[in-house]
Design a protein around this motif. Structure first.
Motif, short mmCIF file in Angstrom:
data_model
loop_
_atom_site.label_atom_id
_atom_site.label_comp_id
_atom_site.label_asym_id
_atom_site.label_seq_id
_atom_site.Cartn_x
_atom_site.Cartn_y
_atom_site.Cartn_z
N HIS A 1 35.63 -10.34 10.89
CA HIS A 1 34.71 -11.46 10.74
C HIS A 1 35.48 -12.70 10.30
O HIS A 1 35.24 -13.81 10.79
CB HIS A 1 33.64 -11.12 9.70
N THR B 1 23.10 -10.92 16.23
CA THR B 1 23.15 -9.79 17.15
C THR B 1 22.53 -10.22 18.47
O THR B 1 21.40 -10.71 18.50
CB THR B 1 22.39 -8.57 16.61
N GLU C 1 24.50 -13.22 24.60
CA GLU C 1 25.80 -13.44 23.98
C GLU C 1 26.20 -14.91 24.14
O GLU C 1 25.94 -15.51 25.19
CB GLU C 1 26.83 -12.50 24.58
N ALA D 1 28.08 -9.84 18.25
CA ALA D 1 27.45 -9.44 16.99
C ALA D 1 28.37 -9.76 15.83
O ALA D 1 29.60 -9.67 15.95
CB ALA D 1 27.11 -7.95 16.97
N LEU E 1 25.68 -1.24 12.42
CA LEU E 1 25.10 -1.67 13.69
C LEU E 1 23.77 -0.99 13.95
O LEU E 1 22.79 -1.61 14.37
CB LEU E 1 26.08 -1.39 14.84
N MET F 1 21.72 -3.91 11.58
CA MET F 1 21.91 -5.09 12.44
C MET F 1 21.12 -5.04 13.75
O MET F 1 21.28 -5.93 14.59
CB MET F 1 23.40 -5.28 12.73
N ALA G 1 21.50 -3.26 16.33
CA ALA G 1 22.49 -3.30 17.41
C ALA G 1 22.84 -1.90 17.88
O ALA G 1 24.00 -1.61 18.17
CB ALA G 1 23.74 -4.05 16.92
N LEU H 1 24.92 -1.64 21.11
CA LEU H 1 26.34 -1.94 20.92
C LEU H 1 27.07 -0.75 20.31
O LEU H 1 28.19 -0.42 20.70
CB LEU H 1 26.53 -3.18 20.05
#
Length: 695
Positions: A73, A96, A103, A186, A679, A683, A685, A688
């Motif tokens: 990050h 996310t 994206e 994400a 995730l 999140m 996600a 993913l």
């Protein structure tokens, strides 16, 4: 004539089995097999090489067949901030993409994948002619590398970069494939990614979910990488061997004692004071509004990170036993050289020449910092001024023959220099204003009000007034304007009334003069005589030792391993989600935000806590040899599976930039299992996470 076996033994650094940042053309496979029983074949290494990518300032890796890339990050933070706004702060609140169409592309973000390497040592050294002065030798080698770069790029269509290893023992061209369509998929909230903030930085135990996922596209479709690293279902265990592939930035382990003493007593303390000034200026700006705080946060984070890293380096250099190791190795190498008449004639006086250059470096330190044009200088920190000076030099230098130009503007390097100038990455004018005003004020304090540069640039005005006029009035934050001036050449620059261009013209003669003096009195001597010392070391040990880090791809290895961190006990090899919540509550939870905000948590992490398996491994500590630039490096097991992502190393080990200490050199990674858990459970996600495990 080779050095004697005894001299070899005496001069050889105490190279531990897990020490080293090894180039991919020279992996110590026999050494690894002898200690760990693991046989790394060429296919395994090539796969890891092609799966690893370079981010600006860090590393990442392909982790899915559809082009997902994982990095830290904090490595991607600048890119995430770039596509954020006051209304949608993706750094603070996380992001996310529910589907690929959501994206977000990051303009100007480029990733580099090392395709191949070419040894050009013989051709570069062939450019040096008998009787050349040190400065002429430096220019000849730089021009040879630039020309090789130009011809290789034309032949291959790849992006090529010249690489100097072993302080001139070897010269290479590294060929990269460049990816320019990179989109954020994400990222967790900053408060979880950087949990503990600056107080916990470079410490362990840690609880940082320091990852972000990007996706590479080509022709509008997700890129299908030749190699990627699948997430391990099992994870990693205490004592298990790991490997790290990444781009360590710079180390100084092959410097002389004189250079290290300078860093300890002069160079690093000066850098620390400079960073403190910049932080103070940005904090003052940050306090003016919430939007100012958002804009300044990324730069302040970088300053704090750099300050703490340098402080750790200073601590390592202050340990008498560390410099003693260097002194012993240096004395042994000198003694070995003295026994070889030919080598003594060539190298014997080089340590004294380097020491003389160190004295010159000290004498020029202040002027280099405020008048120079390189990284870490005033012009290097202020983006719009850096662009302006590049434009001024571009117009002047391209009117000269290639071999007579400043190296960055020679035909071989011109493409890369121009690409940096025209990059669409945004220029934040408020940040430039704060840094330029602080830098000019520091120049007046450090150089004196009567220094010709200070008098020419300030002209009796205050630093704040000069900075404000230049930044507020410039149009160089617009890439289109930079392109117009670049393509317009000298005529466009002469006609320009842009205040930042006018300021750069005031900088120009001083920047050129200090660069010329640095090349004559310092850089060329370090290059030539540091290279001769490296030549002696290289003659003795060949490639049995690794070169200093150069932000090029390297492999490290070592087990998950604890260490004594000075608290009277051993550091735990793994932390867990449970530990993060415990630390959060131990500091008073979110109710203590005003006083202890480093350990607060986002609301959704509190609301969804019950969904998590709190025993999931979160961060782990391991004995790979890393430095800055390894941030975002994939950590893999012997199968080449992704088990974690490197994000830090411990404070006690920062001296490893100069001297390796096996007792304190520990790296810290976010566990792959924690990424998958977050995730899926926090999140939103899940798709993913499924992609990362190959579902």
């Amino acid at each position: 004539m080779r050095l004697s076996a005894l001299a070899l033994l005496l001069a050889l650094p105490a190279l531990r089995a897990d020490e080293g940042m090894w180039t991919f053309d020279n992996i110590p496979v026999k050494q690894i097999k002898a200690k760990y029983g693991v046989d790394l074949d060429a296919a395994w290494l090539k796969h890891l090489q092609l799966a690893t990518v370079r981010f600006p300032g860090g590393t990442g890796a392909f982790v899915s067949r559809d082009g997902l890339v994982v990095t830290n990050h904090h490595v991607g933070r600048g890119a995430i901030a770039q596509i954020s706004s006051a209304q949608a702060d993706l750094v603070k609140n996380g992001f996310t993409a529910a589907r690929k169409s959501q994206e977000i592309r990051v303009p100007g973000l480029e990733l580099m994948m090392l395709v191949s390497m070419k040894d050009v040592t013989e051709r570069v050294n062939g450019a040096v002619k008998p009787g050349m002065a040190d400065q002429e030798v430096l220019a000849a080698r730089l021009n040879a590398l630039a020309e090789l770069r130009r011809t290789e790029e034309a032949k291959t269509g790849l992006t090529c970069e010249p690489v100097t290893l072993y302080q001139g023992g070897e010269y290479w061209l590294y060929r990269y494939r460049k990816f320019t369509d990179v989109r954020l998929a994400a990222a967790p909230e900053l408060q979880v990614a950087a949990f503990g903030g600056d107080p916990d930085n470079y410490t362990y135990p840690r609880h940082n979910l320091d990852f972000a996922l990007f996706r590479v596209y080509e022709d509008g479709k997700p890129y299908r990488p030749e190699a990627f690293l699948p997430f391990s279902a099992k994870g990693v265990a205490m004592g298990e061997l790991t490997f790290i592939s990444g781009h360590p930035g710079t180390t100084f382990r092959q410097q002389t004692c004189a250079q290290m003493v300078y860093a300890r007593d002069i160079g690093i303390p000066f850098q620390l004071r400079s960073l403190e000034r910049q932080k103070k200026a940005l904090q003052a700006f940050s306090a003016t509004s919430p939007e100012a705080r958002r804009l300044a946060a990324e730069v302040i984070y970088g300053i704090e990170n750099g300050h703490k890293r340098l402080s750790g380096q200073l601590l390592g250099l202050a340990k008498a036993e560390n410099l003693k190791k260097v002194e012993v190795a240096e004395a042994a190498l000198k003694a070995a050289v003295a026994k070889d008449p030919a080598l003594q004639a060539r190298v014997g006086g080089s340590w004294d020449r380097v020491a003389q250059a160190v004295a010159g470096q000290q004498a020029l330190l202040r002027e280099t910092t405020y008048l120079g044009a390189g990284r870490g200088t005033l012009t290097g920190r202020v983006a719009s001024l850096r662009h302006a000076l590049t434009l001024v030099w571009l117009a002047e230098e391209t009117a000269r023959p290639s071999a007579a130009r400043i190296s960055e503007f020679s035909d071989g390097n011109l493409k890369a220099t121009t690409a940096q100038l025209l990059s669409p990455r945004p220029v934040q004018k408020p940040i430039d204003l704060a840094l330029l005003a602080a830098g000019l004020e520091a120049a007046r304090e450090e150089l004196g009000a009567d220094h010709p540069f200070v008098k020419a640039v300030l002209g009796g005005r205050s630093p704040e007034a000069v900075a404000k006029a230049a930044v507020d009035g410039t149009k160089l934050d617009d890439p289109a304007e930079r392109r117009r001036l670049a393509e317009g050449g000298r005529a466009a620059l002469e006609a320009s009334t842009d205040p930042m261009i006018l300021l750069a013209k005031q900088f120009d003669p001083f920047s050129r003069a200090i660069q010329r003096r640095m090349e004559e009195e310092v850089t060329s001597i370090f290059n030539e005589h540091g290279g001769r010392i490296a030549e002696a070391r290289f003659k003795a040990f060949g490639r049995a030792v690794y070169p200093d880090a150069t932000f090029t791809l390297r492999l490290g290895y070592g087990p998950v391993a604890t260490y004594a961190n000075g608290t009277g006990t051993l550091a735990q090899p793994f932390t867990t989600f449970m530990g993060m919540y415990d630390r959060h509550l131990g500091w008073g939870g979110n109710a203590a935000a005003s006083e202890h905000g480093a350990w607060t948590l986002p609301e959704r992490w509190l609301k969804r806590q019950s969904k998590l398996d709190l025993a999931t491994p979160f961060n782990f500590i391991y004995a790979c040899d890393t430095v800055g630039g390894n941030s975002g490096s994939p950590v893999v097991n012997v199968k080449g599976e992704f088990v974690g992502i490197n994000f830090d190393s411990v404070f006690e080990g920062q001296g490893g930039y100069y001297v390796y200490d096996p007792d304190t050199k520990r790296a810290v990674a976010t566990d792959g299992r924690a990424i998958l858990e977050a995730l899926r459970k926090i999140m939103d996600a899940g798709p993913l996470a499924d992609e990362l495990v190959g579902k």
